[in-house]
Design an enzyme around this catalytic site. Structure first.
Site, mmCIF file in Angstrom:
data_model
loop_
_atom_site.group_PDB
_atom_site.id
_atom_site.type_symbol
_atom_site.label_atom_id
_atom_site.label_comp_id
_atom_site.label_asym_id
_atom_site.label_seq_id
_atom_site.Cartn_x
_atom_site.Cartn_y
_atom_site.Cartn_z
ATOM 1 N N ASP A 43 0.835 -1.208 0.000
ATOM 2 C CA ASP A 43 0.000 0.000 0.000
ATOM 3 C C ASP A 43 0.867 1.255 0.000
ATOM 4 O OD1 ASP A 43 -2.744 -1.151 2.128
ATOM 5 O OD2 ASP A 43 -1.985 -1.785 0.185
ATOM 6 N N GLU A 123 -18.393 3.492 15.954
ATOM 7 C CA GLU A 123 -18.536 2.141 15.404
ATOM 8 C C GLU A 123 -17.168 1.520 15.178
ATOM 9 O OE1 GLU A 123 -20.706 2.818 11.750
ATOM 10 O OE2 GLU A 123 -21.966 4.252 12.808
ATOM 11 N N LYS A 125 -14.358 -0.210 12.861
ATOM 12 C CA LYS A 125 -14.048 -0.159 11.432
ATOM 13 C C LYS A 125 -13.637 -1.555 11.009
ATOM 14 C CE LYS A 125 -11.782 2.454 7.820
ATOM 15 N NZ LYS A 125 -11.410 1.338 6.979
HETATM 16 S S1 IVH Z 1 -18.898 4.511 6.767
HETATM 17 C C1 IVH Z 1 -19.395 7.858 4.468
HETATM 18 N N1 IVH Z 1 -18.641 2.785 8.720
HETATM 19 O O1 IVH Z 1 -14.267 1.729 5.530
HETATM 20 C C2 IVH Z 1 -18.743 6.846 5.169
HETATM 21 N N2 IVH Z 1 -17.308 2.499 6.783
HETATM 22 O O2 IVH Z 1 -12.618 3.987 4.394
HETATM 23 C C3 IVH Z 1 -18.383 5.659 4.402
HETATM 24 N N3 IVH Z 1 -15.855 0.546 6.848
HETATM 25 O O3 IVH Z 1 -15.530 1.826 2.268
HETATM 26 C C4 IVH Z 1 -18.327 4.436 5.120
HETATM 27 N N4 IVH Z 1 -16.460 -0.171 8.828
HETATM 28 O O4 IVH Z 1 -15.750 -0.340 3.555
HETATM 29 C C5 IVH Z 1 -18.230 3.152 7.499
HETATM 30 N N5 IVH Z 1 -18.523 1.335 10.507
HETATM 31 C C6 IVH Z 1 -18.126 1.683 9.294
HETATM 32 C C7 IVH Z 1 -17.157 0.958 8.575
HETATM 33 C C8 IVH Z 1 -16.771 1.400 7.320
HETATM 34 C C9 IVH Z 1 -15.686 -0.393 7.784
HETATM 35 C C10 IVH Z 1 -15.123 0.623 5.560
HETATM 36 C C11 IVH Z 1 -16.003 0.757 4.367
HETATM 37 C C12 IVH Z 1 -15.575 1.985 3.653
HETATM 38 C C13 IVH Z 1 -14.216 2.214 4.211
HETATM 39 C C14 IVH Z 1 -13.939 3.703 4.222
#
Ligand code: IVH
Length: 672
Positions: A43, A123, A125
């Site tokens: 990365d 939340e 991640k």
């Molecule tokens: S919110 C507008 N919530 O992280 C916000 N994303 O870097 C967009 N992800 O593509 C996503 N856990 O695949 C959100 N609780 C969570 C998440 C989450 C994992 C991932 C998701 C997104 C990436 C963003």
């Protein structure tokens, strides 16, 4: 040549070529990562390429194209799944790495909303794959991967096989349209079972749960997907019609839960920075026991109407941030310490470890870098150690668990030489010379090089160009045809670029980027051969140590003989357009940034400015030519006023970056 004339600043053809090269490389690696789930580069390397392209595009706006990888979040749509345009774009998240980063984020949110304390939805991640699930009148009609954020792939039939994803929303009056978003993943137990099954079938095991999830979701045969332990946590609602959602995001999650969607039990509604930071620490402690991979926590401004006010920048919302965890560390045992010879002759101690799964891969070796590092950490054979693997970097030993050290453990004595050192060094330097990013000799692998060196056929890189088909064919397991191909590949490698040639020489401290800088600064080899250390230090990004190393290399008669021999072998390259920093529009400008910027990080801004030739420093002095003032600036802004140094706000900065042709006039017109 239309492009040229439109350009804010004349771009020579070497820049156009580099931009094209970077775009092709990034497209290729996007394809490997997103479509094939089989990345070839780390990365970090990917980010470096992307940053170089962004910087060049910022400096030469006329060379920007709508299909450039910088315009996409990444990922191409596979030919085998139908493309789907998302109802609303799927955004990505900006990252925070420290409490301070989060505080700055919170500060920006508060000043934009004009509130004292912000309520956040906290939340986990998850480290899986983002998915969009579209329900019409309660029925799952389409599931799509994120793809580039605008368009993803239709994986509906595969997603229908995932047990935890409802095919129908069980409600008396389901909404006309509802898009649920979440992360598909495989938990640790499922991952273990899956890999055991793969081994039984003699198929390749997956490196980590994320790869396994990605590979499983993108199966052409949905029966295969059905057999994989995929599951989901839903984290938000996208498009929605016919249902009035609560204003609170957290309550939306609860509503999703009530509708039958799987939501994380770890979500909380929190108030203000201190609760957020405590949640982060708490999750970090519980991370290992969750049973699935998370790489941080996500904080979202809870009120959806406030989210709307905050809006988004580029592809990321201003109302959410991912607070990433530091790299994972695991304990294991050192079974041996070996000493490897590098291409420059440097000896590198390497710890051989009992295999340990850390940071998503099984680690068996960790570099100890050099004798100093080895002694500083005092790693001994038999020691229990903490191992870390950050992102995709080489695993390293963080520290020794001294309490676990046995009395028999003795300090490791680093040898000054190792048996066969000269030969090992030659082999390593040839491997480097022939590698893809250096002379790119296709078909000349490590084994073959070893054979050539051991049989005395090759004593220096130039000897490669004297190899004959018959000599090659004599080597074990190599047929006439392969020998002919290799001779052809060696011959073709002679047409190269100056940058590649310099990189191939294996000068200590000279990587690809430095080699490119040297090539574009000096333009030809002769000028470089006679350059003084002072002259070398004038090349962008080259400091005294690197300059000294380059100078010593070219001053070494043995190296000069080697170079002459290579040139006699007719290695050639096209002439390079000299590109000196003085030709850049902000050459000679010392710029200071203070306060936070809304549209980019300070580091990004610095990098862009440096790409235009400016020097960025941390303190305001009489030498400072310009101060960029963001939100909540420090006393640097006041100092600028005292010293009468022009100041620009963020809009001014953007204008300057977009059209830096006449910076002095621009600053006069736009200063605060
Ligand atoms: S919110 C507008 N919530 O992280 C916000 N994303 O870097 C967009 N992800 O593509 C996503 N856990 O695949 C959100 N609780 C969570 C998440 C989450 C994992 C991932 C998701 C997104 C990436 C963003």
């Amino acid at each position: 040549m239309q492009l040229r004339r439109l350009c804010a600043m004349p771009a020579d053809s070497s820049i156009e070529r580099r931009i094209a090269e970077l775009r092709a490389m990034l497209d290729y690696h996007n394809h490997r990562y997103y479509t094939l789930d089989d990345p070839e580069i780390t990365d970090t390397t990917y980010d470096t390429l992307m940053r170089e392209l962004s910087a060049l595009e910022a400096a030469y706006p006329a060379l920007k194209t709508t299909d450039s990888p910088t315009e996409r979040v990444g990922g191409a749509v596979a030919e085998t799944f139908s493309p789907v345009t998302h109802l609303l774009p799927m955004l990505s998240l900006n990252n925070a790495f420290s409490p301070q980063d989060f505080e700055e984020f919170d500060q920006r949110v508060r000043s934009k909303l004009g509130t004292e304390t912000v309520i956040y939805s906290a939340e986990t991640k998850l480290d899986g794959l983002a998915i969009s699930l579209v329900y019409e009148h309660g029925e799952l009609v389409r599931a799509a991967t994120r793809g580039d954020g605008e368009r993803g792939e239709d994986v509906t039939s595969n997603v229908r096989t995932i047990g935890s994803i409802p095919r129908v929303i069980r409600q008396r009056l389901p909404p006309a349209l509802m898009e649920v978003r979440g992360e598909i993943y495989i938990d640790h137990a499922g991952f273990k079972r899956l890999n055991a099954a793969q081994r039984v079938r003699q198929e390749k095991a997956f490196a980590n749960p994320r790869n396994a999830a990605a590979g499983s979701l993108r199966q052409l045969d949905s029966n295969v997907t059905a057999s994989r332990p995929l599951t989901i946590f839903c984290y938000g609602v996208g498009a929605c019609e016919g249902l009035l959602l609560p204003d609170s995001h957290f309550e939306c999650l609860q509503l999703l839960g009530a509708m039958g969607f799987r939501i994380s039990p770890e979500s909380r509604r929190l108030s203000g920075v201190s609760e957020v930071l405590a949640y982060h620490v708490g999750m970090l402690e519980r991370r290992a026991g969750l049973g699935y991979d998370i790489d941080g926590v996500v904080f979202k401004v809870d009120s959806r109407s406030a989210q709307e006010i905050l809006g988004q920048v580029a592809k990321a919302p201003r109302w959410a941030i991912a607070y990433k965890f530091p790299p994972e560390e695991k304990m294991t045992r050192v079974v041996a310490i070996d000493v490897q010879v590098g291409r420059t002759g440097a000896l590198t101690p390497v710890a051989r470890l009992e295999p340990v799964f850390v940071g998503g891969v099984t680690v068996t070796n960790a570099t100890l870098h050099n004798a100093d590092e080895l002694h500083r950490k005092d790693v001994r054979v038999g020691d229990t150690v903490w191992v870390r693997r950050a992102g995709d970097v080489i695993p390293e030993i963080v520290s020794v668990v001294l309490e676990a050290r046995g009395s028999e453990a003795v300090p490791f004595v680093m040898p000054c030489t190792v048996p066969g050192q000269a030969q090992s060094q030659l082999i390593q330097s040839l491997v480097h010379f022939a590698s893809r990013r250096a002379m790119d000799i296709d078909g000349l692998g490590d084994r073959l090089i070893e054979n050539f060196v051991q049989s005395g056929l090759i004593k220096s890189p130039a000897d490669l160009y004297k190899l004959e088909e018959a000599q090659i064919a004599e080597q074990e397991r190599l047929g006439q045809k392969s020998a002919a191909n290799l001779v052809k590949a060696i011959r073709e490698s002679r047409r190269t670029t100056l940058a590649r040639f310099l990189y191939a020489l294996g000068i200590r401290e000279v990587g690809e980027a430095t080699a490119r800088q040297l090539a574009s600064y000096f333009g030809n080899l002769d000028a470089l051969l006679v350059a003084s250390p002072e002259e070398l230090e004038r090349v962008p990004d080259i400091g005294p140590a690197v300059a000294g190393s380059i100078h010593a290399f070219f001053a070494n008669p043995a190296k000069r003989t080697e170079i002459d021999a290579l040139l006699k072998a007719e290695i050639t390259w096209p002439e390079v357009q000299i590109q000196r920093a003085a030709a850049l529009p902000l050459a000679g400008w010392t710029v200071v940034l203070t306060g936070s910027l809304a549209t980019m990080t300070r580091e990004d801004a610095s990098e862009k400015l440096r790409g235009l030739g400016a020097k960025t420093t941390g303190s305001v002095s009489a030498k400072t030519k310009l101060v960029i003032v963001g939100d909540e600036p420090g006393n640097k802004a006041e100092r600028a006023v005292t010293l009468g140094i022009p100041r620009l706000d963020e809009v001014g900065l953007q204008g300057l970056l977009a059209a830096p042709t006449d910076p002095a006039q621009f600053v006069i017109d736009h200063q605060l």
